[in-house]
Design an enzyme around this catalytic site. Structure first.
Site, PDB file in Angstrom:
ATOM      1  CB  CYS A   1      28.611  -2.172  37.372  1.00 58.57           C
ATOM      2  SG  CYS A   1      26.976  -2.674  37.407  1.00 58.57           S
TER       3      CYS A   1
ATOM      4  CG  ASP B   1      28.291   2.704  42.998  1.00 61.14           C
ATOM      5  OD1 ASP B   1      29.144   1.663  41.548  1.00 61.14           O
ATOM      6  OD2 ASP B   1      27.647   3.396  42.556  1.00 61.14           O
TER       7      ASP B   1
ATOM      8  CG  HIS C   1      28.761   1.890  38.443  1.00 55.97           C
ATOM      9  ND1 HIS C   1      28.545   1.260  39.685  1.00 55.97           N
ATOM     10  CD2 HIS C   1      28.045   1.526  37.215  1.00 55.97           C
ATOM     11  CE1 HIS C   1      27.193   0.558  39.260  1.00 55.97           C
ATOM     12  NE2 HIS C   1      27.072   0.701  37.907  1.00 55.97           N
TER      13      HIS C   1
END
Length: 219
Positions: free
Chosen positions: A46, A171, A173
């Site tokens: 990440c 994000d 992810h």
């Protein structure tokens, strides 16, 4: 590598409140996420993906947009060449944080960065005015990482409404199960979202990396 990536995935996302002031990243960035280039990094990449999104923003702000956005392998090679990491770091699944993001952006693009440390129990809300000032002056794409909250994320805006404050989280992810993804899917699954400052973990410290490259001026 970036031609199939979505750009500015926060666009068209409604503000978290009907009133208040919103300031977002100026310019364009590509949304890098787990496995987006065929490289299998789910569970550990990440920080690299947030760094890649930042690099794409920096490149788009420069008259000479070279070099290309680095691959995860390129990032590891850069950090080893800077003597920040040992040779054993190459090919590893070791995480990176805000300092490694700073070193990479500075080395590849000659862009310095400001590191902001929010201590545990430090209240993210207290730093919103600093982020607002940065976004007004630079309009950059910010990297945010922590210790207890170890999930690296991009910050692409702030929203302030009275005593409430929100950060616009990008994000990395997300893992695509098909080749084609849309901004609506990313937003619908909350991989891009407004997060109230009270939702960040008090038990975690956070480090933010703010690239000192000015984005395009608002028209």
């Amino acid at each position: 590598m970036s031609e199939n990536l979505l750009e500015n995935v926060h666009e068209d996302l409604p503000d978290p409140t009907p009133s208040g002031k919103t300031i977002v990243t100026r310019g364009k960035y590509s949304y890098y996420h787990y496995n987006c280039d065929g490289f299998q990094d789910a569970g550990w990449g990440c920080g690299y993906r947030t760094l890649q999104s930042m690099c794409s923003w920096v490149r788009n702000c420069k008259e000479n947009p070279s070099p290309d956005v680095p691959t995860i392998t390129n990032i590891q090679e850069t950090l080893v060449s800077l003597n920040d990491k040992p040779a054993s770091f190459l090919g590893s699944k070791e995480w990176i944080g805000a300092l490694e993001v700073f070193y990479t952006v500075d080395s590849l693009y000659d862009v310095s960065c400001k590191i902001v440390h929010i201590p545990s129990n430090g209240d993210v809300k207290k730093y919103v005015s600093l982020l607002k000032q940065y976004l007004e002056e630079y309009g950059g794409f910010i990297m945010m990482g922590g210790d207890v909250d170890a999930s690296s994320k991009g910050i692409a805006g702030v929203h302030i409404a009275g005593n409430d404050a929100y950060l616009l989280v990008v994000d990395p992810h997300f893992v695509s199960k098909s080749g084609e993804i849309t901004r609506e899917e990313i937003q619908g699954k909350k991989f891009v979202k407004w997060q109230h400052t009270s939702e960040f973990l008090d038990s975690s410290f956070y480090n933010l990396c703010l690239p000192l490259q000015k984005g395009p001026q608002m028209s």
